[in-house]
Design a protein around this motif. Structure first.
Motif, PDB file in Angstrom:
ATOM      1  N   VAL B  35      21.013 -51.036  54.073  1.00  0.00           N
ATOM      2  CA  VAL B  35      19.992 -51.443  53.101  1.00  0.00           C
ATOM      3  C   VAL B  35      20.004 -52.968  52.978  1.00  0.00           C
ATOM      4  N   THR B  61       7.482 -45.987  59.506  1.00  0.00           N
ATOM      5  CA  THR B  61       8.558 -46.388  58.600  1.00  0.00           C
ATOM      6  C   THR B  61       9.168 -45.148  57.960  1.00  0.00           C
ATOM      7  N   ASN B  62      10.423 -45.259  57.586  1.00  0.00           N
ATOM      8  CA  ASN B  62      11.121 -44.178  56.882  1.00  0.00           C
ATOM      9  C   ASN B  62      11.634 -44.717  55.561  1.00  0.00           C
ATOM     10  N   ASP B  63      11.305 -44.036  54.480  1.00  0.00           N
ATOM     11  CA  ASP B  63      11.875 -44.379  53.186  1.00  0.00           C
ATOM     12  C   ASP B  63      12.418 -43.112  52.561  1.00  0.00           C
ATOM     13  N   LEU B  64      13.179 -43.285  51.480  1.00  0.00           N
ATOM     14  CA  LEU B  64      13.810 -42.134  50.846  1.00  0.00           C
ATOM     15  C   LEU B  64      12.760 -41.233  50.199  1.00  0.00           C
ATOM     16  N   ASP B  69       7.984 -49.330  52.487  1.00  0.00           N
ATOM     17  CA  ASP B  69       7.989 -50.186  53.682  1.00  0.00           C
ATOM     18  C   ASP B  69       6.674 -50.101  54.441  1.00  0.00           C
ATOM     19  N   GLU B  88       8.771 -39.759  54.657  1.00  0.00           N
ATOM     20  CA  GLU B  88       9.703 -39.767  53.523  1.00  0.00           C
ATOM     21  C   GLU B  88      10.854 -38.836  53.873  1.00  0.00           C
ATOM     22  N   PRO B  93      18.936 -41.070  55.046  1.00  0.00           N
ATOM     23  CA  PRO B  93      17.988 -41.518  56.079  1.00  0.00           C
ATOM     24  C   PRO B  93      18.331 -41.066  57.493  1.00  0.00           C
ATOM     25  N   SER B 125      14.188 -46.970  60.471  1.00  0.00           N
ATOM     26  CA  SER B 125      14.966 -46.056  59.631  1.00  0.00           C
ATOM     27  C   SER B 125      15.003 -46.568  58.202  1.00  0.00           C
ATOM     28  N   GLY B 126      15.204 -45.664  57.265  1.00  0.00           N
ATOM     29  CA  GLY B 126      15.527 -46.098  55.907  1.00  0.00           C
ATOM     30  C   GLY B 126      16.894 -46.765  55.939  1.00  0.00           C
ATOM     31  N   ASP B 128      20.633 -47.504  55.581  1.00  0.00           N
ATOM     32  CA  ASP B 128      21.687 -46.478  55.651  1.00  0.00           C
ATOM     33  C   ASP B 128      23.042 -47.169  55.699  1.00  0.00           C
TER      34      ASP B 128
END
Lengths: 154, 225
Positions: B35, B61-64, B69, B88, B93, B125-126, B128
């Motif tokens: 992060v 994009t990947n978010d929680l 993003d 999501e 992630p 990636s989110g 991590d």
């Protein structure tokens, strides 16, 4: 640079096998040894032993495999050889130890296979790193282990 | 993310009875890391660098539990908003880039269907931890981004992300003197633990080192000379 966009076939296929056999007599088969960790890639760039720059870009539904023929004509061929995979065979001495081992192997995201009462772990680095994790988790208790190479584990 | 499928122009346009030969798809790369290490900032810097190289690209994009993003990239003006999709994860992630990357794979397929001629999809990636890695079923090649402000001991800790990534990016190099980090030593230690795999130092905000990252992508998966 030679661009490869699909696998021609399997070297074990009789028709390809015959053609490869003829080319082998003329030392015209270039065999690329690909590390096990790279075999899952759809795209990679490799240099053959004869020095050719090969750009592999397979469709998403194709994968490399040991014996994949990437290129063949009357003059030469390029064939994939997968690096032999090493496995660590762990033999728990009780059901409790087996459960504990399975739990830790999952937490560590190790790639595993099952064989009877043994757990086989694919080694993606030095075996010592795996022993170090096991020693840490099992606080010095020993788990019977054996190192295996690909064909023995297959 | 949306699960709706787009039309498949290549199939609609085909009038031949013969099956079309299998076609290689766009290259797919991953950008992972802790992060706040600068993954989105690096992608913001990479987009123009890749556009200058003539690369036709899109981003997932990947978010929680948000699309933060993706919204940031869509608002950036760097890329057409419809070329950015959001996934999501709803959980750790790494679960959607490694254990079960199907949501991301579907997003990549959607982008390829919507933009014929697409050459590159970047999966972010989110944020991590150091154990995060990408499945090679999802991406062909991946970058792990750490930053000097996260501590110069990160390479020594030998996390799988640091060890296994195809390219390690050490970002925010401008902050090194402010956080007491010996940057040359941190880079030397990163080299030592990665056994010859490349390491690039960047400052994504100023653009320093970004061209080297773009060159690495162009060489490894776009097969530019």
């Amino acid at each position: 640079m030679l661009h490869i966009e699909s696998v021609v076939g399997d070297r074990a296929d009789p028709a390809l096998h015959r053609r490869l056999h003829h080319l082998e007599h003329r030392h015209a088969v270039d065999e690329i040894v690909i590390p096990r960790a790279d075999m899952d890639r759809r795209r990679l760039r490799v240099t053959t032993p004869k020095g050719e720059d090969v750009a592999i870009a397979l469709p998403r539904d194709q994968k490399l495999f040991d014996g994949a023929v990437l290129y063949i004509d009357d003059e030469r061929a390029i064939v994939v050889r997968a690096e032999v995979e090493r496995w660590l065979r762990l033999q728990p001495s009780s059901i409790a130890e087996g459960i504990e081992l399975g739990y830790h192997a999952g937490n560590l995201h190790w790639r595993v296979r099952f064989e009877g009462e043994s757990l086989l772990i694919a080694l993606e680095g030095p075996a010592e790193a795996y022993y170090a994790r096991l020693d840490n988790l099992f606080a010095g208790r020993r788990i019977r282990s054996t190192l295996l190479t690909g064909s023995a584990a297959a | 993310m949306t699960q709706s499928r787009h039309d498949w122009p290549s199939l609609v346009a085909s009038r031949s009875d013969a099956p079309a030969p299998p076609r290689a798809s766009a290259a797919r790369i991953g950008v992972g890391g802790p992060v706040g290490s600068g993954k989105t900032a690096l992608i913001e810097a990479l987009i123009p660098a890749l556009h200058r190289r003539g690369v036709d690209l899109a981003v997932v994009t990947n978010d929680l539990v948000t699309k933060e993003d993706a919204e940031r990239l869509r608002r950036s003006g760097l890329i057409a908003p419809e070329r950015v999709l959001a996934v999501e994860a709803g959980a750790c992630p790494h679960t959607v880039i490694r254990e079960d990357p199907t949501l991301n794979m579907a997003a990549g397929d959607d982008l390829e269907a919507a933009f014929p001629g697409l050459e590159l999809v970047i999966f972010e990636s989110g944020g991590d931890n150091l154990a995060s890695t990408f499945s090679l079923d999802l991406v062909d090649w991946w970058i792990f981004v750490i930053d000097v402000a996260g501590g110069d001991d990160i390479p020594r800790k030998k996390g799988p992300g640091v060890l296994k990534s195809d390219l390690l990016v050490v970002n925010k190099t401008d902050l090194a003197p402010h956080v007491g980090v010996d940057l040359p030593r941190m880079l030397a230690e990163a080299d030592a633990v990665r056994g010859g795999r490349p390491v690039v130092a960047t400052n994504a905000r100023s653009g320093a080192g970004v061209e080297d990252v773009a060159d690495a992508i162009a060489h490894a998966v776009l097969f530019r000379e």
